[in-house]
Design an enzyme around this catalytic site. Structure first.
Site, PDB file in Angstrom:
ATOM      1  N   LYS A  34      -0.517  -3.687   3.292  1.00  0.00           N
ATOM      2  CA  LYS A  34      -0.535  -3.641   1.818  1.00  0.00           C
ATOM      3  C   LYS A  34      -0.399  -5.001   1.150  1.00  0.00           C
ATOM      4  O   LYS A  34      -0.994  -5.234   0.113  1.00  0.00           O
ATOM      5  CB  LYS A  34       0.528  -2.676   1.297  1.00  0.00           C
ATOM      6  CG  LYS A  34       1.948  -3.140   1.499  1.00  0.00           C
ATOM      7  CD  LYS A  34       2.929  -2.044   1.092  1.00  0.00           C
ATOM      8  CE  LYS A  34       4.339  -2.532   1.285  1.00  0.00           C
ATOM      9  NZ  LYS A  34       5.306  -1.440   1.410  1.00  0.00           N
ATOM     10  N   ARG A 129      15.202   5.766  -2.590  1.00  0.00           N
ATOM     11  CA  ARG A 129      13.818   5.713  -3.055  1.00  0.00           C
ATOM     12  C   ARG A 129      13.216   7.036  -2.600  1.00  0.00           C
ATOM     13  O   ARG A 129      13.795   8.084  -2.904  1.00  0.00           O
ATOM     14  CB  ARG A 129      13.102   4.471  -2.510  1.00  0.00           C
ATOM     15  CG  ARG A 129      11.898   4.071  -3.404  1.00  0.00           C
ATOM     16  CD  ARG A 129      11.150   2.858  -2.896  1.00  0.00           C
ATOM     17  NE  ARG A 129      10.395   3.143  -1.668  1.00  0.00           N
ATOM     18  CZ  ARG A 129       9.627   2.255  -1.045  1.00  0.00           C
ATOM     19  NH1 ARG A 129       9.508   1.031  -1.527  1.00  0.00           N
ATOM     20  NH2 ARG A 129       8.963   2.580   0.057  1.00  0.00           N
TER      21      ARG A 129
HETATM   22  C1  LIG Z   1       5.991  -1.536   2.436  1.00  0.00           C
HETATM   23  C2  LIG Z   1       6.448  -0.466   3.314  1.00  0.00           C
HETATM   24  C3  LIG Z   1       6.647  -0.721   4.668  1.00  0.00           C
HETATM   25  C4  LIG Z   1       6.522  -2.119   5.267  1.00  0.00           C
HETATM   26  O1  LIG Z   1       7.615  -2.873   4.827  1.00  0.00           O
HETATM   27  P1  LIG Z   1       7.878  -4.365   5.372  1.00  0.00           P
HETATM   28  O2  LIG Z   1       9.225  -4.703   4.865  1.00  0.00           O
HETATM   29  O3  LIG Z   1       6.804  -5.213   4.815  1.00  0.00           O
HETATM   30  O4  LIG Z   1       7.836  -4.301   6.850  1.00  0.00           O
HETATM   31  C5  LIG Z   1       7.012   0.337   5.482  1.00  0.00           C
HETATM   32  N1  LIG Z   1       7.172   1.575   4.976  1.00  0.00           N
HETATM   33  C6  LIG Z   1       6.998   1.866   3.681  1.00  0.00           C
HETATM   34  C7  LIG Z   1       7.198   3.252   3.211  1.00  0.00           C
HETATM   35  C8  LIG Z   1       6.636   0.847   2.800  1.00  0.00           C
HETATM   36  O5  LIG Z   1       6.469   1.123   1.508  1.00  0.00           O
END
Ligand SMILES: *Cc1c(COP(=O)(O)O)cnc(C)c1O
Length: 383
Positions: A34, A129
């Site tokens: 992302k 969250r």
């Molecule tokens: C963004 C996200 C991740 C990845 O997080 P990082 O800290 O970049 O490894 C994993 N799971 C969810 C649900 C996320 O929103």
């Protein structure tokens, strides 16, 4: 200019190192794209490094990966919008979910499309969250287990995002225990099913996704893995740091991504403004240190392109302030001529904003690309 320079070899190394370290404990890695808006270049590097699947939070990014011909398993890692279920089942194999109404809609969409869609139910473990409260999981599972074209393949959780709650042995054990409890209920249910429902309650949960990059501290400290067999990793792969304290992870590159911007003004100026002081362009009071005359430079980059608080400048250079399109620097001992390119290390927030700014160019380097000469006049900050 400005531009991100992304070293795919370093990202490959980071991903492969994490895949191997976690793989030794039977934990697979979902590579999260992302921060790169689902760039296929990144996805291919992650897959080559051995991630077993890709994850992205936006359906647009997943569609972009599919359009580039990537046929790996892809998970939508943000709860789907109920208005987008058709796109979700078309492009994603799996989604992380918490709302029964959405899962019903995914079922209908998957049936219409003649597809199966995998569901990982997200469990709330304290970060507040997304997530189903643990006490509600079983009832929700009961109500969903026979939905057509839906496979409930596992449980997941996400910590350290909204409230900064750290993954630890307690919350990870809760997730494992919940998985055990559900899988044990399986047998009970098979014998007690009664009525018209024969057969097992549900296949055993195959994916227990313990979290994101913030789980690595817990893991590397020898945390009890239990049923956890997947992590979803973005930041640690891209920036080589764990997100709880933003410390470098040993053995990973922390300089795979640099942001380069160009000097458009260079003057000797007093460090202290004069005249009647009121609000700045962004409302925040200016941080003023009266240190006499300084070598002040302006870079052609600003709030519209980057989160200036998330930039690590080269050694000897200080960021003094930013407005929409300007970043003001104190270049320390030396004046820096107009046209100089200065390289910064972006943190995750800065990287996200750069990647979504149409004004910031992206250059991939690596074995097959020739690195451009950057940062000609001042040594590159080396982390
Ligand atoms: C963004 C996200 C991740 C990845 O997080 P990082 O800290 O970049 O490894 C994993 N799971 C969810 C649900 C996320 O929103």
């Amino acid at each position: 200019m400005p531009g991100l320079v992304i070293d795919l070899d370093k990202i490959h190394h980071n991903a492969k190192t994490l895949v191997m370290r976690l793989g030794a404990h039977d934990i697979s890695v979902t590579g999260v794209t992302k921060a790169f808006c689902g760039a296929p270049q990144l996805a291919k590097v992650l897959l080559r490094a051995g991630v077993t699947s890709l994850g992205d939070s936006r359906i647009e990014n997943i569609e972009r990966l599919r359009e580039a011909g990537i046929d790996a398993t892809i998970t939508l890692i943000r709860s789907p919008m109920i208005s987008q279920v058709d796109r979700v089942v078309a492009a994603a194999d799996i989604s992380l979910n918490t709302e029964p109404a959405v899962i019903h809609a995914l079922s209908a969409a998957a049936r219409k499309a003649g597809k199966q869609h995998g569901i990982i139910l997200m469990v709330e473990l304290g970060d507040l969250r997304e997530g189903i409260m643990p006490c509600d999981i079983e009832n929700i599972l009961q109500s969903l287990r026979r939905l057509p074209n839906i496979n409930i393949i596992g449980l997941g959780t996400n910590l350290a995002c909204r409230s900064g709650i750290s993954p630890d042995d307690d919350n990870m054990a809760s997730l494992s225990a919940l998985a055990e409890h559900i899988d044990a209920g399986d047998a009970v249910n098979a014998t007690n099913a009664g009525g018209t429902e024969a057969g097992p309650f549900m296949p055993p949960l195959s994916v227990i996704s313990g979290g994101n990059s913030s789980n690595l501290d817990w893991f590397f400290a020898g945390g009890t893995v239990g049923r956890i067999n997947n992590l979803r990793l973005g930041e640690a792969i891209l920036l080589g740091r764990e997100p709880l304290h933003r410390q470098p992870i040993p053995g990973l590159h922390t300089d795979a991504i640099r942001l380069i911007a160009e000097v458009i003004e260079s003057k000797t100026k007093p460090s202290k403004p004069w005249g009647t002081a009121a609000q700045t362009a962004f409302g925040t009071p200016a941080a003023i240190d009266d240190t006499g005359d300084i070598f002040q430079s302006i870079l052609a980059i600003g709030q519209q392109d980057v989160d200036p608080n998330g930039l690590r400048p080269p050694h000897g250079i200080k960021i003094l302030g930013a407005s929409s399109d300007h970043l003001v620097l104190d270049t320390g001992e030396h004046p820096v001529p107009v046209g100089t390119e200065i390289a910064f290390m972006p943190d995750y927030a800065a990287l996200l904003r750069c990647m979504t700014s149409p004004y910031v160019d992206t250059t991939y380097i690596g074995k097959t690309a020739t690195p451009r000469s950057v940062f000609k006049s001042v040594p590159v900050f080396q982390g």
